[in-house]
Design a protein around this motif. Structure first.
Motif, PDB file in Angstrom:
ATOM      1  N   ARG A  88      37.668  44.291  32.425  1.00  0.00           N
ATOM      2  CA  ARG A  88      37.694  44.384  33.880  1.00  0.00           C
ATOM      3  C   ARG A  88      37.283  43.064  34.515  1.00  0.00           C
ATOM      4  O   ARG A  88      36.491  42.309  33.961  1.00  0.00           O
ATOM      5  CB  ARG A  88      36.749  45.501  34.352  1.00  0.00           C
ATOM      6  CG  ARG A  88      37.079  46.843  33.777  1.00  0.00           C
ATOM      7  CD  ARG A  88      36.147  47.919  34.289  1.00  0.00           C
ATOM      8  NE  ARG A  88      36.303  49.158  33.543  1.00  0.00           N
ATOM      9  CZ  ARG A  88      35.606  50.257  33.773  1.00  0.00           C
ATOM     10  NH1 ARG A  88      34.701  50.275  34.741  1.00  0.00           N
ATOM     11  NH2 ARG A  88      35.798  51.346  33.044  1.00  0.00           N
ATOM     12  N   ARG A  89      37.839  42.858  35.699  1.00  0.00           N
ATOM     13  CA  ARG A  89      37.463  41.675  36.459  1.00  0.00           C
ATOM     14  C   ARG A  89      36.072  41.886  37.032  1.00  0.00           C
ATOM     15  O   ARG A  89      35.828  42.845  37.770  1.00  0.00           O
ATOM     16  CB  ARG A  89      38.479  41.443  37.576  1.00  0.00           C
ATOM     17  CG  ARG A  89      38.227  40.192  38.378  1.00  0.00           C
ATOM     18  CD  ARG A  89      39.387  39.913  39.312  1.00  0.00           C
ATOM     19  NE  ARG A  89      39.201  38.658  40.017  1.00  0.00           N
ATOM     20  CZ  ARG A  89      40.123  38.120  40.796  1.00  0.00           C
ATOM     21  NH1 ARG A  89      41.290  38.718  40.961  1.00  0.00           N
ATOM     22  NH2 ARG A  89      39.895  36.978  41.416  1.00  0.00           N
ATOM     23  N   ARG A  90      35.142  41.015  36.693  1.00  0.00           N
ATOM     24  CA  ARG A  90      33.769  41.132  37.160  1.00  0.00           C
ATOM     25  C   ARG A  90      33.578  40.237  38.372  1.00  0.00           C
ATOM     26  O   ARG A  90      33.785  39.020  38.293  1.00  0.00           O
ATOM     27  CB  ARG A  90      32.792  40.742  36.057  1.00  0.00           C
ATOM     28  CG  ARG A  90      32.875  41.642  34.823  1.00  0.00           C
ATOM     29  CD  ARG A  90      32.468  43.067  35.161  1.00  0.00           C
ATOM     30  NE  ARG A  90      32.511  43.933  33.984  1.00  0.00           N
ATOM     31  CZ  ARG A  90      32.248  45.239  34.004  1.00  0.00           C
ATOM     32  NH1 ARG A  90      31.924  45.809  35.155  1.00  0.00           N
ATOM     33  NH2 ARG A  90      32.319  45.974  32.899  1.00  0.00           N
ATOM     34  N   LEU A  91      33.187  40.820  39.460  1.00  0.00           N
ATOM     35  CA  LEU A  91      33.012  40.083  40.702  1.00  0.00           C
ATOM     36  C   LEU A  91      31.581  40.251  41.192  1.00  0.00           C
ATOM     37  O   LEU A  91      31.022  41.344  41.154  1.00  0.00           O
ATOM     38  CB  LEU A  91      33.991  40.594  41.766  1.00  0.00           C
ATOM     39  CG  LEU A  91      35.481  40.421  41.433  1.00  0.00           C
ATOM     40  CD1 LEU A  91      36.331  41.176  42.439  1.00  0.00           C
ATOM     41  CD2 LEU A  91      35.855  38.949  41.423  1.00  0.00           C
ATOM     42  N   ALA A  92      30.989  39.166  41.663  1.00  0.00           N
ATOM     43  CA  ALA A  92      29.617  39.215  42.175  1.00  0.00           C
ATOM     44  C   ALA A  92      29.609  39.894  43.537  1.00  0.00           C
ATOM     45  O   ALA A  92      30.517  39.705  44.349  1.00  0.00           O
ATOM     46  CB  ALA A  92      29.056  37.805  42.280  1.00  0.00           C
ATOM     47  N   ARG A  93      28.577  40.693  43.774  1.00  0.00           N
ATOM     48  CA  ARG A  93      28.481  41.432  45.027  1.00  0.00           C
ATOM     49  C   ARG A  93      27.089  41.322  45.622  1.00  0.00           C
ATOM     50  O   ARG A  93      26.127  41.040  44.927  1.00  0.00           O
ATOM     51  CB  ARG A  93      28.800  42.905  44.804  1.00  0.00           C
ATOM     52  CG  ARG A  93      27.787  43.591  43.893  1.00  0.00           C
ATOM     53  CD  ARG A  93      27.978  45.093  43.843  1.00  0.00           C
ATOM     54  NE  ARG A  93      27.374  45.657  42.656  1.00  0.00           N
ATOM     55  CZ  ARG A  93      27.330  46.958  42.388  1.00  0.00           C
ATOM     56  NH1 ARG A  93      27.844  47.816  43.235  1.00  0.00           N
ATOM     57  NH2 ARG A  93      26.779  47.397  41.285  1.00  0.00           N
ATOM     58  N   ASP A  94      27.032  41.591  46.901  1.00  0.00           N
ATOM     59  CA  ASP A  94      25.777  41.783  47.616  1.00  0.00           C
ATOM     60  C   ASP A  94      25.790  43.195  48.180  1.00  0.00           C
ATOM     61  O   ASP A  94      26.808  43.638  48.723  1.00  0.00           O
ATOM     62  CB  ASP A  94      25.629  40.766  48.748  1.00  0.00           C
ATOM     63  CG  ASP A  94      25.448  39.351  48.227  1.00  0.00           C
ATOM     64  OD1 ASP A  94      24.587  39.160  47.346  1.00  0.00           O
ATOM     65  OD2 ASP A  94      26.177  38.453  48.682  1.00  0.00           O
TER      66      ASP A  94
END
Length: 346
Positions: free
Chosen positions: A31-37
């Motif tokens: 899976r594409r791992r994306l940084a979040r807030d």
């Protein structure tokens, strides 16, 4: 076929057309791992929802905004979330997901949950974002349960009741009773069992903390083995419906298709195991504001295609294209320059 219902241009890779393969395979792929807030947004009734914002967002306050609503028991960690939000980010949009109550990183406060027709929280969130980003083009997308909710919301609010340029509904169970029947048949019972296990685990934790308006013993609760039974004994009393039938009738968005005024794209697979193959044959003709694209294959939120040397999400590519189109239309109407955007190839 209605002129608002057209074939989708999706074609599955050779050997991957089976609807269950399409449904399950995204869970097995990297899976594409994306940084979040994470933002906690308090609601008028004292509860809250969690917003997951992608980092590396555009700095401009008027950058277009993509709002995603997940499916039943979904979250930012669902396979489709990274693909869709990543496509929006790549197209130059600010991206945020609203977690339904209790689906984020913390349980919600009140003795209730969420359901397929629960539009009030999404309406509140969109309103808050409209105040925060008054000059930004906004598009909302929903997946599965979130898609039915979104279709119902845009139908209820009319063409100017929401600060949205458009809506995208992916694999929406527009007839909830028919979907409950489909999920109680054959191999689809595997999906039903998995989803019910997650739902029941959350409700059991709440029951251990305090009284809930559910007239079941713990043993009876554990024995609920279908969506019809669960929604009749849990979803309905928790959210003010008299029965599962009452809930399905009032929460299903399909009956409202002819009333939609906001530009809306519905992406659907005829072989989706979560609903009958002839779903749209039994629904009202969509309004001229709606475009329904139906693929022969794709499963439930699958739609994997072979592209750029690997398996990738056609849904993400199609959503990215639509976002580019709406951004261009919105910018042309406002006279503002189109934000930098590239065609999404996720």
């Amino acid at each position: 076929m209605s002129r608002t219902i057209v074939p989708a241009d999706y074609r599955p890779p050779r050997g991957l057309s089976n609807r269950h393969v399409q449904t399950l395979l995204p869970r097995l792929l990297p899976r594409r791992r994306l940084a979040r807030d994470t933002e906690i947004l308090n609601l008028p009734d004292g509860d809250f929802v969690e917003l997951a914002w992608l980092r590396q967002a555009p700095r401009r306050d008027d950058a277009p905004l993509f709002i995603l609503f997940h499916g039943l028991e979904g979250s930012f960690d669902s396979p489709y979330a990274g693909a869709l939000m990543g496509a929006a980010q790549q197209a130059g949009w600010r991206a945020v997901m609203m977690h339904f109550r209790g689906c984020g990183q913390a349980p919600n406060r009140l003795p209730r949950a969420y359901h397929s027709g629960d539009t009030a929280d999404a309406y509140w969130v969109i309103g808050q974002l409209a105040q925060r980003y008054p000059h930004a083009i906004k598009v909302a997308a929903g997946v599965s349960l979130g898609a039915n909710m979104l279709v119902k919301l845009v139908a209820e609010q009319g063409g100017d009741g929401l600060d949205l340029a458009g809506a995208i509904a992916i694999c929406a169970p527009l007839d909830l009773a028919a979907s409950a029947d489909a999920l109680n048949t054959g191999f689809a019972r595997i999906y039903q069992r998995h989803l019910l296990r997650s739902l029941k685990r959350k409700v059991m934790a709440k029951m251990a903390q305090g009284p809930m308006p559910i007239a079941l013993s713990p043993h009876q609760f554990k024995e609920l083995d279908s969506f019809w039974a669960y929604d009749n004994e849990v979803t309905a009393p928790l959210h003010g419906f008299s029965s599962a039938s009452d809930y399905y009738r009032r929460a299903s968005a399909g009956r409202l298709l002819s009333e939609i005024e906001l530009p809306t794209l519905i992406l659907h697979a005829a072989d989706d195991p979560f609903m009958p193959g002839d779903l749209f044959d039994h629904l009202p003709t969509p309004s001229d504001s709606v475009r329904v694209e139906i693929a022969r294959h794709g499963g439930h939120v699958g739609f994997l295609e072979y592209r750029r040397g690997g398996l990738r999400s056609w849904l993400a590519r199609r959503v990215g294209e639509q976002l580019n189109d709406w951004a261009a239309l919105g910018s042309a109407a406002s006279g503002q320059p189109i934000p930098s955007a590239s065609r999404s190839d996720n």
